[in-house]
Design an enzyme around this catalytic site. Sequence first.
Site, short mmCIF file in Angstrom:
data_model
loop_
_atom_site.label_atom_id
_atom_site.label_comp_id
_atom_site.label_asym_id
_atom_site.label_seq_id
_atom_site.Cartn_x
_atom_site.Cartn_y
_atom_site.Cartn_z
N HIS A 40 0.84 -1.21 0.00
CA HIS A 40 0.00 0.00 0.00
C HIS A 40 0.87 1.25 0.00
O HIS A 40 0.68 2.16 -0.83
CB HIS A 40 -0.91 -0.02 1.23
CG HIS A 40 -1.81 1.17 1.32
ND1 HIS A 40 -3.13 1.15 0.90
CD2 HIS A 40 -1.60 2.44 1.78
CE1 HIS A 40 -3.67 2.34 1.09
NE2 HIS A 40 -2.76 3.14 1.63
N GLU A 41 1.82 1.32 0.92
CA GLU A 41 2.67 2.51 1.01
C GLU A 41 3.53 2.67 -0.25
O GLU A 41 3.79 3.78 -0.70
CB GLU A 41 3.55 2.44 2.26
CG GLU A 41 2.78 2.44 3.57
CD GLU A 41 1.85 3.63 3.72
OE1 GLU A 41 2.15 4.71 3.17
OE2 GLU A 41 0.79 3.49 4.38
N HIS A 94 1.79 4.62 -2.98
CA HIS A 94 1.97 6.07 -2.92
C HIS A 94 3.32 6.46 -3.52
O HIS A 94 3.43 7.43 -4.27
CB HIS A 94 1.92 6.54 -1.46
CG HIS A 94 0.56 6.50 -0.86
ND1 HIS A 94 -0.51 7.20 -1.38
CD2 HIS A 94 0.08 5.86 0.25
CE1 HIS A 94 -1.58 6.99 -0.62
NE2 HIS A 94 -1.25 6.17 0.35
N HIS A 136 3.45 6.45 -7.30
CA HIS A 136 2.76 7.62 -7.84
C HIS A 136 3.69 8.82 -7.84
O HIS A 136 3.78 9.57 -8.82
CB HIS A 136 1.51 7.90 -7.01
CG HIS A 136 0.48 8.72 -7.72
ND1 HIS A 136 -0.67 9.17 -7.11
CD2 HIS A 136 0.43 9.20 -8.98
CE1 HIS A 136 -1.38 9.87 -7.98
NE2 HIS A 136 -0.73 9.91 -9.11
#
Length: 805
Positions: free
Chosen positions: A578-579, A582, A585
Amino acid sequence: MIQPLVKASRPRLWVCSDCLLRRTLSPLLRQQRRRFTGFTAHAPKTLTGTIPVTHKNGDTKHDDSLLRSIFDSPETWKQFSGDKHGRNVGLFRNAYLTSPHGFLDFAHVSLGKARALVDKVLNAQSLDEYRAIVRHLDRLSDILCRVLDMADFVRVTHPDQQIQRTASMAWDMMYEYMNQLNTMTGLYDQLVQAMDNPQVSTTWSEEERMVAEVLKLDFAKSAVHLPKDARDKFVHLSSAISQTGTNFIQHMEPKIPYTTVEKSRMMGMDPVEVKRMASMGKVYVQTLSPQASIALRTVRDDHARHQLFMASRTASRRTVHTLEELMLLRGESAKLSGFESYGHLVLHDRMMASTPESVRQFLQALSENTRPQAQQEVADLTAAKRAHKGGDATLEPWDKDFYAESIRQAIKSRQKREDLSSYFSLGTVMQGLSRIFTRLYGIRFVPREPMPGETWHPDVRRLDVVSDVEGHVAVLYCDLFYRPLKSPNPAHFTLRCSRELSPHEIAETAHTQAENPHVLIPSFESAEFAANDGMAYSRSQDGAIKQLPTIALVCDFPQQSHNRPALLSFFQLETLFHEMGHAIHSILARTSFQNVSGTRCATDLAELPSTLMEYFAADPSVLALFARHYETDNPLPYEWVDNKIREARRFEALDTENQIILAMLDQELHSSKAVQGHIDSTEIFHSLQRQFSTAPPDPQGTAWQGFFGHLVGYGSTYYSYLFDRVLAQRVWNVVFNSGQGGAALQRENGERLKENLLKWGGSKDPWKCLAGALKDERLEGGGEKAMKLVGSWGGQRGTKSDQAV
């Protein structure tokens, strides 16, 4: 992060960077690039700003193997991290940050640069000067954020308290100046004048126009366009809102601090824990404690669970009053700014939803989609109670957690206890992430020896992100291991965003020492390094200079030992994926303007890349890339993962339904009702439960909304988590074909997502980005119809074995 939707309470206006027009290099700058005599440096040759592109398979294989070893083997890391007794290069290789006082020097120099830019904007008169205003304001944002973002990270992460203190001082200094800028009418007037002049605005790129709109909206949120009396009132209201929000969080309390239960009624809970809380035949359970939650899941006695439930769902009258006071203050502030409600104000700014009605359309459609599965889950819980109690017993609110836990335990008892973590050493997971990104986007992680003073703790690994086409594109610091006093919360921090630097900006660095006689300016080996404060940059084929995204990932994983690497649970694996969503992106969206780079996109889109990565974490073809037993090297049996997911998501529809109701509560509390001078948050919450909950609603007398702390940080945007979860599922199903046939690792699918959505950051209309990625023209215009359509797609993930293609 909502990031996500998450993640840090950073200032919104002056947060990001600058991109200047690409111009032919001046003779002066060419001269300086040969030898920048203004700052003669004796930096070691390893302090290069770029990494050459390499296509050598040997290098790639070596990097891949080393990546695993530096996380799994303490000895390898010790050898690789090298001698730390050389010249201090500064934290993050920022040459100012070689000592605690360096933060203050960095802040003072940055303030000088900021004030010079403000003067340029305020004194702009010619067409060329007005055309440069957006670039100047964006650079101003970057200058402030270079200090704010690093200082914010350091003051909560660095183990040295002296450095924490000076970082906080630097942050306070820049934040105070930023607040002055936010209400500076001259800057707003000059920006509007530039935007309203076709001879100026028609020369801007699409990205430049987007940045102009973002800046204008941010100014408007600070009421800079209002008369002075109204501005003064707005400042007063803003202060009151901040203080009331802080009071709500810090003084949140239940009506009953402790629940007293007869010890004989606590059967089912761990007897050791019960004994610890017992006295004189009574058990005293702290109302807002982990023990209360455990008791609701394990205590067999209905009466005891009823007592605990009522206490844990009832905030004190003072807490509820503080919450309602906050809602009224926000409503008054929105009305003063010319908006119908606080929800209208917030959703007007960089949100895909745009209006509260659009959010309602999404949530109602999602509720309808979720209801059938939620009804089935309630039926399962009711059947479990009747099997336990007999007869035609009905499900009560305090039964839900108990019978859900009993069903999950029954699932566990039918399955072999698998040690999933033995297949997820931290090194193999990092290796797997690099392999995924190589296949999808052509980028990989290359371990880089940290220089003396570069990192804040010896456990921190530096990875350079290298593209097979563009070379060095980002810097990633990984602070992933547990240590005392470190925050346990996983997080992604953007320490510096992407931004293109103009030749004139680079040339200006020659005058930095003269403009700051009271600060000793560090030595740099080139003007480009000076313009980047010593940090990494890249040079494109056309000569354009960009500062590279610099990212920190912070987690709290167990330490490795000499005979065993750090092993992650499946939940920790999902967290890291999940991290890293980020981070990818931030890495791919290397825009020319900082205000729209990386995760600085529409707030309700920011969690899409991170939530999407959770699907990759559960895909068999992805797991086959890296998930092997750390001792035997045997591959992971995928059915173990499938069982784990099935257990975790057994009551996902009811969980989703609860989140929908909370998102609706957030919207209602920030609606025009709060502008009318009175709001009954308890009645609003109970009414929403009665209307939309399949599970039994809370009884009268409760007031759970007083514990809804997210209302402070995510006011009117709490729906974003659900929104991005639905979008992530849709992207996974459509772009990556639900992982079928190895689609999760096909380069064409990764390029489709990158080219249509990820690489744009916030520089393009997010609805157009989404429509392009999904090849769905219905989304292009956004609005209520598009939001309702997204809601109709639903958000239940299920497992691989029952996932629809």
